[in-house]
Design a protein around this motif. Structure first.
Motif, PDB file in Angstrom:
ATOM      1  N   THR A  41      19.719  48.092  28.033  1.00 27.15           N
ATOM      2  CA  THR A  41      19.974  46.648  28.034  1.00 27.15           C
ATOM      3  C   THR A  41      21.466  46.351  28.120  1.00 27.15           C
ATOM      4  O   THR A  41      21.884  45.401  28.796  1.00 27.15           O
ATOM      5  CB  THR A  41      19.396  46.004  26.762  1.00 27.15           C
ATOM      6  N   TYR A  42      22.273  47.171  27.468  1.00 24.85           N
ATOM      7  CA  TYR A  42      23.722  46.975  27.510  1.00 24.85           C
ATOM      8  C   TYR A  42      24.264  47.282  28.903  1.00 24.85           C
ATOM      9  O   TYR A  42      25.104  46.551  29.440  1.00 24.85           O
ATOM     10  CB  TYR A  42      24.390  47.870  26.467  1.00 24.85           C
ATOM     11  N   PHE A  50      22.617  47.100  31.701  1.00 25.15           N
ATOM     12  CA  PHE A  50      22.189  46.028  32.598  1.00 25.15           C
ATOM     13  C   PHE A  50      23.132  44.831  32.508  1.00 25.15           C
ATOM     14  O   PHE A  50      23.448  44.194  33.510  1.00 25.15           O
ATOM     15  CB  PHE A  50      20.759  45.601  32.269  1.00 25.15           C
ATOM     16  N   ARG A  51      23.584  44.523  31.303  1.00 19.64           N
ATOM     17  CA  ARG A  51      24.515  43.402  31.144  1.00 19.64           C
ATOM     18  C   ARG A  51      25.860  43.723  31.790  1.00 19.64           C
ATOM     19  O   ARG A  51      26.508  42.841  32.355  1.00 19.64           O
ATOM     20  CB  ARG A  51      24.709  43.068  29.664  1.00 19.64           C
ATOM     21  N   GLY A 100      25.592  42.985  35.200  1.00 22.97           N
ATOM     22  CA  GLY A 100      25.303  41.582  35.472  1.00 22.97           C
ATOM     23  C   GLY A 100      23.835  41.304  35.716  1.00 22.97           C
ATOM     24  O   GLY A 100      23.477  40.231  36.210  1.00 22.97           O
ATOM     25  N   ARG A 102      20.788  40.174  34.316  1.00 22.31           N
ATOM     26  CA  ARG A 102      20.387  39.431  33.130  1.00 22.31           C
ATOM     27  C   ARG A 102      19.384  38.348  33.501  1.00 22.31           C
ATOM     28  O   ARG A 102      19.318  37.907  34.643  1.00 22.31           O
ATOM     29  CB  ARG A 102      21.613  38.753  32.499  1.00 22.31           C
ATOM     30  N   LEU A 103      18.616  37.931  32.498  1.00 20.06           N
ATOM     31  CA  LEU A 103      17.674  36.832  32.677  1.00 20.06           C
ATOM     32  C   LEU A 103      18.151  35.557  31.992  1.00 20.06           C
ATOM     33  O   LEU A 103      17.687  34.465  32.333  1.00 20.06           O
ATOM     34  CB  LEU A 103      16.290  37.222  32.131  1.00 20.06           C
ATOM     35  N   ASP A 104      19.047  35.686  31.015  1.00 19.94           N
ATOM     36  CA  ASP A 104      19.549  34.492  30.348  1.00 19.94           C
ATOM     37  C   ASP A 104      20.475  33.720  31.286  1.00 19.94           C
ATOM     38  O   ASP A 104      21.133  34.301  32.151  1.00 19.94           O
ATOM     39  CB  ASP A 104      20.304  34.874  29.069  1.00 19.94           C
ATOM     40  N   HIS A 116      27.121  37.332  35.973  1.00 19.28           N
ATOM     41  CA  HIS A 116      25.732  37.314  36.437  1.00 19.28           C
ATOM     42  C   HIS A 116      25.684  37.816  37.873  1.00 19.28           C
ATOM     43  O   HIS A 116      26.324  37.248  38.754  1.00 19.28           O
ATOM     44  CB  HIS A 116      25.181  35.888  36.381  1.00 19.28           C
ATOM     45  N   TYR A 134      27.723  30.260  31.547  1.00 20.29           N
ATOM     46  CA  TYR A 134      26.794  31.336  31.891  1.00 20.29           C
ATOM     47  C   TYR A 134      26.615  32.347  30.762  1.00 20.29           C
ATOM     48  O   TYR A 134      25.893  33.332  30.922  1.00 20.29           O
ATOM     49  CB  TYR A 134      27.301  32.081  33.134  1.00 20.29           C
ATOM     50  N   ASN A 135      27.284  32.132  29.657  1.00 26.60           N
ATOM     51  CA  ASN A 135      27.230  33.078  28.546  1.00 26.60           C
ATOM     52  C   ASN A 135      27.190  32.320  27.227  1.00 26.60           C
ATOM     53  O   ASN A 135      27.784  31.245  27.100  1.00 26.60           O
ATOM     54  CB  ASN A 135      28.461  33.998  28.560  1.00 26.60           C
ATOM     55  N   HIS A 183      32.938  39.621  30.047  1.00 22.05           N
ATOM     56  CA  HIS A 183      32.450  40.744  29.258  1.00 22.05           C
ATOM     57  C   HIS A 183      33.523  41.393  28.401  1.00 22.05           C
ATOM     58  O   HIS A 183      33.304  42.438  27.802  1.00 22.05           O
ATOM     59  CB  HIS A 183      31.841  41.798  30.197  1.00 22.05           C
TER      60      HIS A 183
END
Length: 317
Positions: free
Chosen positions: A76-77, A79-80, A83, A85-87, A244, A295-296, A306
């Protein structure tokens, strides 16, 4: 600073150049390395390239994951970091797409004028009332959409190329360069150079297959490289500001769909006025619409999304 991040600038640049070379070189692997017979059709040729581009993108993601000096290796980290992400998904789609549309204001006005002309011609010929005209337009639109969905060239232009290029040239390269200690403005300029150079293989294809003269080939490829350089800078800016991958991805797809912006049309000045107005609006809204906090949930008082900017490299990488 370079010792603190665990990655030097030369290592970051070499890694990015390697990924760019791999992205292009692997496209020719089926014929040159695997010695497969030449594809019998355009569809087979493109499907081979789809597979090669997918493999190259996956290899770059894995390579980047091992090379980045991150303290956490959870999926998960990572993937962030990439970029993915689903949020804040709708913001990453709507805001960058709307911003990109401003640069195509002239093109959109031109297409609208063509649609109005078609409507007038349809009504003038007495082929039905306005309701039937709308019905015909919708039917033509759906038919075109269906044709595009089954067209392998469309899949290359609107799906495979944007997705794989954004994964390699934005999701992988930008974190590497930022962790290498490069300033944000340098990254925004450096990534597009690699992105443009990766399109040099078009020179061989245009010169060898379309029988263009050497001068015409240089002019066509030069225009393409200039356009990819400008777009690459914009896409890198979007990725760094939003964090993103969807943001540069939707812009990439839209730009591929629209082509070069329409600057003027001889019969009317509306297109030129729309282009100028759109460009001014684009410049004015570029930074406000891409503010990281849109966006965050939190940016830790960091200039970028980030914490990879120079003031936070040690704490995040």
């Amino acid at each position: 600073m370079e010792q603190e991040t665990g990655m030097s600038k030369p290592v970051a640049v070499i890694a990015c150049a390697t990924m760019a070379f791999l992205y292009v070189a692997i496209l020719y692997a089926p014929t040159l390395i695997l010695r497969l017979p030449a594809p019998s059709s355009v569809k087979e040729y493109l499907i081979r390239r789809f597979i090669c581009a997918t493999i190259s993108s996956f290899m770059s993601l894995v390579f980047c994951a091992f090379l980045l000096p991150l303290r956490r290796r959870e999926a998960t980290y990572l993937f962030r970091v990439y970029g993915i992400r689903l949020d804040h998904l709708w913001q990453a789609v709507v805001f960058p797409l709307s911003l990109t549309c401003l640069m195509y204001a002239g093109s959109l006005v031109f297409k609208s004028l063509l649609l109005v002309d078609s409507w007038k011609e349809h009504m003038h010929l007495g082929e039905g009332n306005s309701l039937n005209c709308i019905k015909d337009i919708l039917q033509n639109f759906l038919a075109g959409l269906s044709s595009t969905a089954s067209n392998v060239l469309a899949w290359r232009t609107y799906v495979v190329a944007p997705l794989t290029e954004e994964l390699v040239f934005r999701a992988c390269m930008i974190p590497l360069l930022l962790c290498g200690g490069f300033e944000i403005y340098v990254v925004i300029l450096l990534c597009p150079i690699l992105f443009s150079l990766a399109h040099l293989n078009h020179w061989m294809e245009i010169y060898g297959r379309q029988n263009y003269s050497l001068l015409k080939t240089f002019m066509v490829v030069g225009l393409q490289l200039g356009y990819t350089l400008i777009f690459g800078s914009y896409a890198s800016f979007l990725f760094i500001r939003t964090g993103h991958l969807v943001a540069p991805l939707v812009a990439h797809i839209f730009c591929n769909f629209m082509g070069l912006p329409k600057l003027f049309v001889r019969r009317t000045g509306m297109v030129s006025l729309a282009f100028i107005a759109g460009t001014v609006a684009f410049i004015c809204l570029l930074c406000p619409v891409t503010q990281p906090h849109l966006y965050n949930d939190g940016t830790n008082d960091c200039e970028c999304w980030h914490g990879y900017c120079s003031s936070n490299l040690n704490s995040k990488c």
